[in-house]
Every structure is written in C-alpha cells, then in structure tokens.
Design a protein around this motif. Structure first.
Motif, PDB file in Angstrom:
ATOM      1  N   ASN A   9       0.656  -1.252  -0.025  1.00 19.58           N
ATOM      2  CA  ASN A   9      -0.132  -0.177  -0.115  1.00 19.58           C
ATOM      3  C   ASN A   9       0.736   1.381  -0.185  1.00 19.58           C
ATOM      4  O   ASN A   9       0.331   2.371   0.249  1.00 19.58           O
ATOM      5  CB  ASN A   9      -0.903   0.050   1.184  1.00 19.58           C
ATOM      6  CG  ASN A   9      -2.081   1.158   1.013  1.00 19.58           C
ATOM      7  OD1 ASN A   9      -2.637   1.064   0.019  1.00 19.58           O
ATOM      8  ND2 ASN A   9      -2.203   1.690   2.264  1.00 19.58           N
ATOM      9  N   GLU A  10       2.175   1.126  -0.344  1.00 21.59           N
ATOM     10  CA  GLU A  10       2.908   2.236  -0.132  1.00 21.59           C
ATOM     11  C   GLU A  10       3.666   2.605  -1.494  1.00 21.59           C
ATOM     12  O   GLU A  10       3.657   1.735  -2.291  1.00 21.59           O
ATOM     13  CB  GLU A  10       3.953   1.970   0.944  1.00 21.59           C
ATOM     14  CG  GLU A  10       3.502   2.052   2.414  1.00 21.59           C
ATOM     15  CD  GLU A  10       4.636   1.453   3.296  1.00 21.59           C
ATOM     16  OE1 GLU A  10       5.328   0.583   2.989  1.00 21.59           O
ATOM     17  OE2 GLU A  10       4.538   2.110   4.287  1.00 21.59           O
ATOM     18  N   GLN A  11       4.012   3.721  -1.542  1.00 14.48           N
ATOM     19  CA  GLN A  11       4.934   4.393  -2.710  1.00 14.48           C
ATOM     20  C   GLN A  11       6.204   4.589  -2.525  1.00 14.48           C
ATOM     21  O   GLN A  11       6.406   4.916  -1.183  1.00 14.48           O
ATOM     22  CB  GLN A  11       4.061   5.295  -3.517  1.00 14.48           C
ATOM     23  CG  GLN A  11       2.797   5.307  -3.725  1.00 14.48           C
ATOM     24  CD  GLN A  11       2.329   4.192  -4.720  1.00 14.48           C
ATOM     25  OE1 GLN A  11       3.088   3.314  -5.200  1.00 14.48           O
ATOM     26  NE2 GLN A  11       1.161   4.220  -5.335  1.00 14.48           N
ATOM     27  N   SER A  20       0.108   5.142   0.156  1.00 14.97           N
ATOM     28  CA  SER A  20      -0.341   5.765  -1.107  1.00 14.97           C
ATOM     29  C   SER A  20      -1.836   6.625  -0.762  1.00 14.97           C
ATOM     30  O   SER A  20      -2.308   6.074   0.299  1.00 14.97           O
ATOM     31  CB  SER A  20      -1.018   4.346  -1.925  1.00 14.97           C
ATOM     32  OG  SER A  20      -1.850   4.724  -2.890  1.00 14.97           O
ATOM     33  N   SER A  22      -4.570   6.398  -2.169  1.00 14.52           N
ATOM     34  CA  SER A  22      -5.566   5.325  -2.830  1.00 14.52           C
ATOM     35  C   SER A  22      -6.313   4.775  -1.695  1.00 14.52           C
ATOM     36  O   SER A  22      -5.639   4.246  -0.787  1.00 14.52           O
ATOM     37  CB  SER A  22      -5.083   4.609  -3.754  1.00 14.52           C
ATOM     38  OG  SER A  22      -6.187   3.765  -4.093  1.00 14.52           O
ATOM     39  N   THR A  41      -2.005  -1.399  -4.017  1.00 15.68           N
ATOM     40  CA  THR A  41      -2.810  -0.376  -4.037  1.00 15.68           C
ATOM     41  C   THR A  41      -3.182  -0.113  -5.650  1.00 15.68           C
ATOM     42  O   THR A  41      -2.254  -0.371  -6.344  1.00 15.68           O
ATOM     43  CB  THR A  41      -1.906   1.091  -3.399  1.00 15.68           C
ATOM     44  OG1 THR A  41      -2.968   2.114  -3.721  1.00 15.68           O
ATOM     45  CG2 THR A  41      -0.683   1.082  -4.092  1.00 15.68           C
ATOM     46  N   GLY A  43      -3.305   2.947  -6.436  1.00 14.85           N
ATOM     47  CA  GLY A  43      -2.709   4.169  -6.662  1.00 14.85           C
ATOM     48  C   GLY A  43      -3.466   5.259  -6.972  1.00 14.85           C
ATOM     49  O   GLY A  43      -4.769   5.261  -7.202  1.00 14.85           O
ATOM     50  N   ASP A  47      -0.471  10.633  -5.857  1.00  8.10           N
ATOM     51  CA  ASP A  47       0.748   9.707  -5.576  1.00  8.10           C
ATOM     52  C   ASP A  47       1.726  10.191  -6.608  1.00  8.10           C
ATOM     53  O   ASP A  47       2.870  10.429  -6.408  1.00  8.10           O
ATOM     54  CB  ASP A  47       0.601   8.275  -5.381  1.00  8.10           C
ATOM     55  CG  ASP A  47      -0.271   7.629  -4.477  1.00  8.10           C
ATOM     56  OD1 ASP A  47      -0.523   8.395  -3.340  1.00  8.10           O
ATOM     57  OD2 ASP A  47      -0.767   6.568  -4.646  1.00  8.10           O
ATOM     58  N   LYS A 181       6.598   3.314 -13.036  1.00  3.92           N
ATOM     59  CA  LYS A 181       5.251   2.381 -12.657  1.00  3.92           C
ATOM     60  C   LYS A 181       5.166   0.958 -13.273  1.00  3.92           C
ATOM     61  O   LYS A 181       5.088   0.946 -14.523  1.00  3.92           O
ATOM     62  CB  LYS A 181       3.850   2.969 -13.233  1.00  3.92           C
ATOM     63  CG  LYS A 181       2.593   2.188 -13.014  1.00  3.92           C
ATOM     64  CD  LYS A 181       1.589   2.607 -13.951  1.00  3.92           C
ATOM     65  CE  LYS A 181       0.592   1.626 -14.159  1.00  3.92           C
ATOM     66  NZ  LYS A 181       0.677   0.328 -13.693  1.00  3.92           N
ATOM     67  N   LEU A 210       6.104   3.868  -8.401  1.00  4.38           N
ATOM     68  CA  LEU A 210       4.567   4.229  -8.097  1.00  4.38           C
ATOM     69  C   LEU A 210       3.633   2.850  -8.227  1.00  4.38           C
ATOM     70  O   LEU A 210       3.724   2.229  -9.578  1.00  4.38           O
ATOM     71  CB  LEU A 210       3.943   5.195  -8.933  1.00  4.38           C
ATOM     72  CG  LEU A 210       4.516   6.558  -8.430  1.00  4.38           C
ATOM     73  CD1 LEU A 210       3.865   7.754  -9.563  1.00  4.38           C
ATOM     74  CD2 LEU A 210       4.118   6.931  -7.042  1.00  4.38           C
ATOM     75  N   GLY A 212       0.446   0.647  -8.673  1.00  7.67           N
ATOM     76  CA  GLY A 212      -0.985   1.117  -9.074  1.00  7.67           C
ATOM     77  C   GLY A 212      -1.545   0.676 -10.339  1.00  7.67           C
ATOM     78  O   GLY A 212      -0.521  -0.015 -11.209  1.00  7.67           O
ATOM     79  N   ILE A 217      -2.444   5.444 -11.666  1.00  9.68           N
ATOM     80  CA  ILE A 217      -1.287   6.046 -11.782  1.00  9.68           C
ATOM     81  C   ILE A 217      -0.782   6.157 -13.286  1.00  9.68           C
ATOM     82  O   ILE A 217      -0.164   7.246 -13.521  1.00  9.68           O
ATOM     83  CB  ILE A 217      -0.084   5.007 -11.083  1.00  9.68           C
ATOM     84  CG1 ILE A 217      -0.449   4.630  -9.663  1.00  9.68           C
ATOM     85  CG2 ILE A 217       1.259   5.321 -11.425  1.00  9.68           C
ATOM     86  CD1 ILE A 217       0.020   5.918  -8.737  1.00  9.68           C
TER      87      ILE A 217
END
Ligand code: NAD
Length: 485
Positions: A9-11, A20, A22, A41, A43, A47, A181, A210, A212, A217
């Motif tokens: 869940n993190e960027q 994130s 989102s 996530t 995204g 983000d 991404k 990133l 997502g 994203i």
C-alpha cells in the motif's frame, strides 16, 4: 500461503516508503496456485504528484553527477540483482507463472543491461564536448548530450525486471530522474528491485516507484505536465492513450507495443531447427511475448511434416508448476489473460479452423491454456490478424519466398520475425525484405543489451537497448562559439 497478507500500500518516493493516497486495492495472484499472494494499491493521482515533485527536485543534482559516478550506481544495482538471484527468480515465477529457467534468463538479461549502461554512462562522459565542423573559419561547435529531464516509465507484466531494466538503466545513465510504474499484475519483482536500488544508494528522488493501475497511476502519469518524457511498453490501445496525453505540452514518447510476428520456413530449411524455433517462438512464456512468432509461413513442400512435428512437440510439453525444474510451460498470468486466449480458441471453433494438436491434460489448478496449432488459417480471420498473447499458432503453407514475404508484411504490426532457411544468405535476403525491427535468421530470439529493440508500423516508436536506447533519454545540444585562441 506464508505471505498471503502482504499489503503493498506504499509508494517509494524520495527514498522513503509512504502510504498511497488511494483507498482501492487489487489482488496480486500466483497464477499456478490460483492464490492471492498480496494486495497492491490502485494508486492515486496525488501519489503521482508527490513522485514527480521528488523527481524534479532531484534532477539538477543528478544531472550534474559525473557520468562515471552514475555508472557506478548502475553497477551496484547489477550486483544487487546478482546477490538476490534466486529470490528474485522465484518471486518472478510465482507472480508471473513463467518457468524458473525463464525467470533466471530474464534476470541475467536485466543484469547485463544494467552493466551495459554502466559502461555506456562512462562513454557518454567521454563524448561530451565533441568538436563538430561549423563550415566557418572562425567558429567552432561542440556537442553535449543532456538528459531529457524527469521521465515516466510504464511497463507490462510479461517480462518483469527486463522491461524495467531496458528503461531504468539508460534513463539513469543519461542523467534523467525517474517515476516508474510497473504492472499492477506483477508488482512483486519490482518491489524487490526497489530494495536493491535503495541499497545501491541512489540519492533521494532519483528513482521513484509508483504501484498501481492504469486509472490510479498510469493515466495521471501520462497527463502530468511535470513529466518531460514517457516511455511505455504495453498494449496498443493504452499506448495510443499515452501518446494522446503526451501531445499536451509536446512531450516525447517511446512506445513498445504489440506484435503479430511471422516465422518463415523455406523449402531448404532444417526441419528440426524449424520445429524448435517455432515452439520457442510461441510457447516461451506461454506465448505471452510481444515478439511471439504467432504466424507460421511454411513452404508447401515441408508443411505437412512441420505441422506434424509441431503438434508432436506441443503434445510433449510438460505444463505445470513454474517452480518445478521439469516444467516447460507455466500458466497464463491471470484469468483475464486466460479468458482472452480462450475467446480466440472459441472463435477458431466457430470459424471451423483446423487443429490436429493432441489435447494436453492440464494440471489440476492454474490458468493454463494448452498450446495449439491451427492450419491454413485464412488471412481474413481475426486469429491471423490480431495479437492473441498466448500459445496459439496460426499457420499457412506458401508456394515460394515471395508469397511468404508478402503475407508476412501484410500486418499492421512490425515488431519481429524469424526466418528459417538452409542457406543463411537466403535467410538474410528474406530478412532484408521484412517489415520488422528485429529479424532472427536460424536463431533464437536473443536481445542482448548492445542490440536494439523496437517495432515498425503499429508496433511502436523508437528503439530500446544499445546506443539508441540511451539516446532516447538524451537531448543533443550544439554550442557554437568563436574558435579558441
Ligand atoms: P497494458 O497496455 O494493459 O498495460 C501496460 C501498462 O500500462 C501497465 O503498467 C498498466 O497498468 C498501464 N496502463 C493501463 N492503462 C493505462 C493508461 N490509461 N495510461 C497509462 N498506463 C496505463 O499491457 P499488458 O497487458 O500489461 O501487456 C501486454 C501488452 O504489452 C501486449 O500488447 C504486448 O504486445 C505488449 N508488450 C510489448 C513489448 C514490446 O517490447 N514491444 C514488450 C512487452 C509487452
């Protein structure tokens, strides 16, 4: 499964993992075990804003970092990939479904790519300030190559670690800062890559990851005015959307898109070699390759024998656990992908296309589709014209080389081709007449870092790998001035 609760869940922004913005999450699957192994996530545009801001802040210092120093960071990434060789290969196979041997091959290709661009960075430093002719007695000109700026890199799921290496390594060597991404379908290998990049010690903001989907994203990245260039690998509809978005602000794009590549077999070809190259061209990664040679054009004299050899080879493939050493072919990456390929198989039945490939017993679980050869497929069939992205081969017999070449070129795509001929000179002569960015003559589909990769026609814009792959992230500046005294 041990890590079934892993939540991504993190960027990764400014060298920190931050939550994130989102609220949406997508399941991440093991396509063989049909198990959720993580959640990622979706995204959010916020983000993207944060990552672009970090990349912009980092750009001046990274651009000013001497090229050989940038090369040292790339070498450190290559070494980090080597250290985690086994873990990365297993993760790739679990998340993507490809046999372990293929994941190791991907990893070796990625390592070679980072090493190649580590050296290319040094060479870039050496060519800065090259003196050029001005045609004037009192003026001289020098050439300098500067990074394009902040680049947005978007990759698909079929070759994790490789597609990213082909973009990240030259972008970083060039002095660009990146917002990267990976595909939401296979986020796990690139998650581990991020740990490696962190350990390599890149300054904050130079590399931002990133996680997502396209909505959260991908599209916001494509539209973001703070991104100076987009390099995208994926499907044609999304590639066109990226290009439309980049038109705003006249931002350049590199696009690596789809294919419907031919494999041509002449009347003097070695049958065993032809069979092996056909099978590799359509069954490697379960046919989920942009360069899959999914249209076979075989001389009528060899056709029946080659068809029979292909059917027998397909029937002998061992489908199973990607992590098991004996597995030749794994499942497709997702149910979406399996349904897409099954739809084409259903269409083939509706169209009454002929296949004599023996039915393979499938493993009890996994998103498998058995490999199939369809004979004498009409050129009007969607199976002949469209990218299927699975182990489905369409074939036609031809009377001579001219007919084979005409049919091979009768496609919207122009990514790759293979020619199998007894005489290598004849193979090369055919290759010269094919509309494709890469043609392999009596050879496997190798793509070394010093080579080039990219497509003609609707298969894309630009080239990755080699010098062209570095130039894609550089702007050439010419400075003209009075001659030095
Ligand atoms: P895809 O186009 O669905 O997705 C590719 C990437 O784009 C993913 O990261 C996805 O999240 C993102 N994306 C989705 N919607 C977006 C949007 N609106 N804006 C920006 N990004 C968005 O492709 P895929 O299914 O992941 O991969 C398969 C396709 O990739 C095939 O068509 C294949 O031929 C192509 N491919 C081409 C090459 C090449 O070198 N030419 C290599 C590998 C794959």
């Amino acid at each position: 499964m041990q890590d079934s609760t892993q939540i991504l869940n993190e960027q990764f922004i400014d060298n920190l993992w931050v939550p994130s913005k989102s609220k949406t999450r997508r399941p991440v699957l093991d396509p063989y075990r049909e198990a959720h192994i993580a959640e990622v996530t979706g995204g959010a545009p916020a983000d993207v804003d944060a990552a672009v801001a970090a990349a912009r802040r980092a750009l001046p210092a990274w651009q000013a970092t001497p090229e050989p120093r940038r090369g040292e960071y790339l070498e450190a990434i290559a070494a980090g990939l080597e250290t985690r060789h086994q873990a990365l290969a297993e993760l790739s196979s679990r998340n993507n479904g490809k046999p372990l041997a293929e994941s190791y091959q991907d990893l070796d290709d990625a390592i070679a790519c980072y090493r190649y661009y580590a050296e290319a960075a040094v060479a870039l430093g050496e060519r800065q300030g090259t003196v050029e002719e001005t045609g004037q007695p009192d003026l001289e000109a020098r050439h300098y190559w500067e990074p394009v700026g902040v680049v947005g890199l978007i990759t698909p799921w079929n070759f994790p670690l490789v597609s990213s290496a082909w973009k990240l390594a030259p972008a970083l060597a060039a002095g660009c800062t990146v917002v990267f991404k990976p595909s939401e379908v296979t986020p796990l290998p690139e998650r581990m890559l991020t740990e490696i990049v962190t350990e390599a010690g890149l300054p904050p903001g130079v590399f931002n990851l990133l996680q997502g989907d396209g909505e959260g994203i991908g599209a916001p990245m494509s539209h973001h005015p703070g991104i100076d260039k987009l390099s995208f690998t994926g499907s044609n509809p999304v590639g066109e959307a990226v290009m439309r978005a980049a038109a705003q602000g006249v931002r350049p794009v590199s696009l690596e898109l789809g294919g419907k590549s031919p494999i041509l077999v002449t009347d003097d070809a070695d049958l065993t070699l032809a069979r092996d190259l056909v099978i590799a061209g359509i069954c490697y990664n379960a046919g989920q390759m942009c360069s899959a040679t999914s249209r076979l054009l075989v001389h009528e004299r060899l056709a029946d024998d080659l068809y029979a050899a292909i059917d027998a080879a397909m029937a002998a493939l061992r489908l199973g656990d990607p992590l098991a050493a004996e597995t030749d072919m794994g499942p497709l990456v997702s149910t979406t992908q399996r349904e897409r390929v099954r739809d084409y198989v259903a269409l083939a039945e509706e169209e009454g296309l002929g296949s004599e490939t023996p039915a393979l017993a499938l493993p009890e679980h996994g998103f498998f589709v058995p490999p199939r050869l369809y004979r004498e497929v009409p050129t009007t069939s969607r199976l002949w014209q469209e990218e299927i992205f699975g182990p489905v081969l369409c074939a036609r017999r031809v009377a001579d080389d001219d007919e084979a070449i005409a049919l091979a070129n009768d496609s919207d795509f122009g990514l790759a081709a293979t020619v199998v001929a007894g005489d290598p000179d004849r193979a090369e002569a055919i290759a010269r007449r094919l509309e494709a960015g890469n043609v392999w003559c009596n050879s496997d589909q190798i793509a070394p870092p010093q080579g080039s990769w990219g497509g003609m026609k609707r298969s894309g814009i630009g080239r990755e790998l080699g010098e062209a792959g570095l130039d894609a992230y550089l702007e050439l500046k010419r400075i003209t001035r009075p001659l030095r005294a």
